[in-house]
Design a protein around this motif. Structure first.
Motif, mmCIF file in Angstrom:
data_model
loop_
_atom_site.group_PDB
_atom_site.id
_atom_site.type_symbol
_atom_site.label_atom_id
_atom_site.label_comp_id
_atom_site.label_asym_id
_atom_site.label_seq_id
_atom_site.Cartn_x
_atom_site.Cartn_y
_atom_site.Cartn_z
ATOM 1 N N SER A 41 0.765 -1.205 0.005
ATOM 2 C CA SER A 41 -0.034 0.024 -0.116
ATOM 3 C C SER A 41 1.046 1.172 0.006
ATOM 4 O O SER A 41 0.462 2.134 -0.533
ATOM 5 N N SER A 42 1.874 1.371 0.829
ATOM 6 C CA SER A 42 2.940 2.363 0.844
ATOM 7 C C SER A 42 3.479 2.773 -0.416
ATOM 8 O O SER A 42 3.629 3.764 -0.875
ATOM 9 N N LEU A 45 1.010 4.347 -2.852
ATOM 10 C CA LEU A 45 0.883 5.677 -2.549
ATOM 11 C C LEU A 45 2.163 6.519 -2.844
ATOM 12 O O LEU A 45 2.058 7.599 -3.308
ATOM 13 N N TYR A 100 -3.899 3.593 9.054
ATOM 14 C CA TYR A 100 -2.720 4.115 8.296
ATOM 15 C C TYR A 100 -3.174 3.636 6.728
ATOM 16 O O TYR A 100 -2.856 4.417 5.990
ATOM 17 N N LEU A 101 -3.500 2.425 6.650
ATOM 18 C CA LEU A 101 -4.019 2.270 5.346
ATOM 19 C C LEU A 101 -5.315 3.039 4.874
ATOM 20 O O LEU A 101 -5.413 3.218 3.572
ATOM 21 N N ALA A 104 -4.246 6.138 3.848
ATOM 22 C CA ALA A 104 -3.538 6.317 2.540
ATOM 23 C C ALA A 104 -4.848 6.344 1.641
ATOM 24 O O ALA A 104 -4.841 7.233 0.458
ATOM 25 N N GLN A 105 -5.711 5.868 1.656
ATOM 26 C CA GLN A 105 -7.117 5.739 0.547
ATOM 27 C C GLN A 105 -7.593 7.268 0.779
ATOM 28 O O GLN A 105 -8.092 7.766 -0.286
ATOM 29 N N GLN A 108 -5.337 9.444 -1.067
ATOM 30 C CA GLN A 108 -5.634 8.992 -2.798
ATOM 31 C C GLN A 108 -6.958 9.742 -3.256
ATOM 32 O O GLN A 108 -6.869 9.900 -4.586
ATOM 33 N N MET A 178 -2.254 11.984 7.117
ATOM 34 C CA MET A 178 -1.249 10.987 6.752
ATOM 35 C C MET A 178 -0.149 11.031 7.387
ATOM 36 O O MET A 178 0.561 9.923 7.784
ATOM 37 N N THR A 182 1.408 7.997 9.904
ATOM 38 C CA THR A 182 2.552 7.335 9.643
ATOM 39 C C THR A 182 3.461 7.323 10.586
ATOM 40 O O THR A 182 4.288 6.270 10.953
ATOM 41 N N ILE A 195 5.471 4.794 4.301
ATOM 42 C CA ILE A 195 5.780 6.012 3.322
ATOM 43 C C ILE A 195 6.802 6.925 3.842
ATOM 44 O O ILE A 195 6.853 6.892 5.344
#
Length: 216
Positions: A41-42, A45, A100-101, A104-105, A108, A178, A182, A195
């Motif tokens: 996932s990282s 992104l 965290y995931l 990320a979404q 995005q 984010m 992180t 990330i």
């Protein structure tokens, strides 16, 4: 009697140590199993943020839209994989990972919205400029038609600019959030699977700079 009590205490202590040791082992296995999904996932992104911060990425709007939509969907799969192997005992580990995931979404989606709004703004500007050129070359019979087109174009540009500014604010907020997520997840998984903070700082700086340039 005293010997039996001592022996029982020793057995209980060994049992407690073994139980704690097994718990640590379960935590280790959960982190070990989750890390590939976090890293995947990282990387997705990170690649997108590299495009966002590049001076000239060469990627088209269509390619970026498709890439972001695909990666959001792929991270959904990674989230499901982690939820599948997690148990209530892993909450202290799984919660920052899943946050965290999800973060990320969110980032995005904020990028996707900003790119879409910029595409709409760019198109509105082009159409308005074209209408302006037509208006300059118009005669008494066509002037009213092109004037209406030009005025409508200006309204669309104003609306598109407002929506793009809102999208920029959402992107900035998502990048800041984010960064916080992180920092938290690095307490659970290895730093090379998440990330880079410097990349998020670069995104934050770029969005701020873009907005400052527009207001000047």
């Amino acid at each position: 009697m005293k010997l039996k009590v001592t022996a029982l205490a020793a057995i209980l202590l060994l049992g407690a140590v073994a139980y704690l040791g097994y718990g640590k082992y379960q935590d280790f296995r959960f982190i070990e199993s989750s890390t590939p999904f976090v890293k995947n996932s990282s990387l997705r992104l990170m690649n997108e943020l590299n495009i966002l911060t590049a001076s000239n990425s060469g990627i088209t709007y269509k390619e970026m839209f498709e890439r972001l939509e695909l990666d959001i969907s792929e991270i959904d799969k990674n989230i499901l994989q982690i939820q599948t192997i997690a148990t209530p005992k892993h909450n202290a580990l799984s919660e920052p990972i899943l946050a965290y995931l999800n973060g990320a979404q969110v980032l995005q989606r904020a990028m996707l919205s900003k790119f879409r709004k910029y595409f709409v703004l760019s198109s509105a500007l082009d159409q308005t400029i074209e209408a302006g050129e037509e208006l300059k070359d118009s005669n008494e019979y066509t002037r009213d038609i092109y004037l209406k087109q030009f005025n409508r174009g200006q309204e669309e540009v104003t609306k598109a600019m407002s929506e793009h500014e809102q999208a920029s604010v959402s992107l900035l907020d998502a990048a800041k959030r984010m960064k916080e997520l992180t920092i938290q997840v690095k307490k659970v998984v290895s730093g090379d699977s998440v990330i880079e903070i410097s990349k998020l700082d670069a995104v934050i700086s770029k969005v701020k700079l873009d907005e400052t340039s527009k207001s000047e």
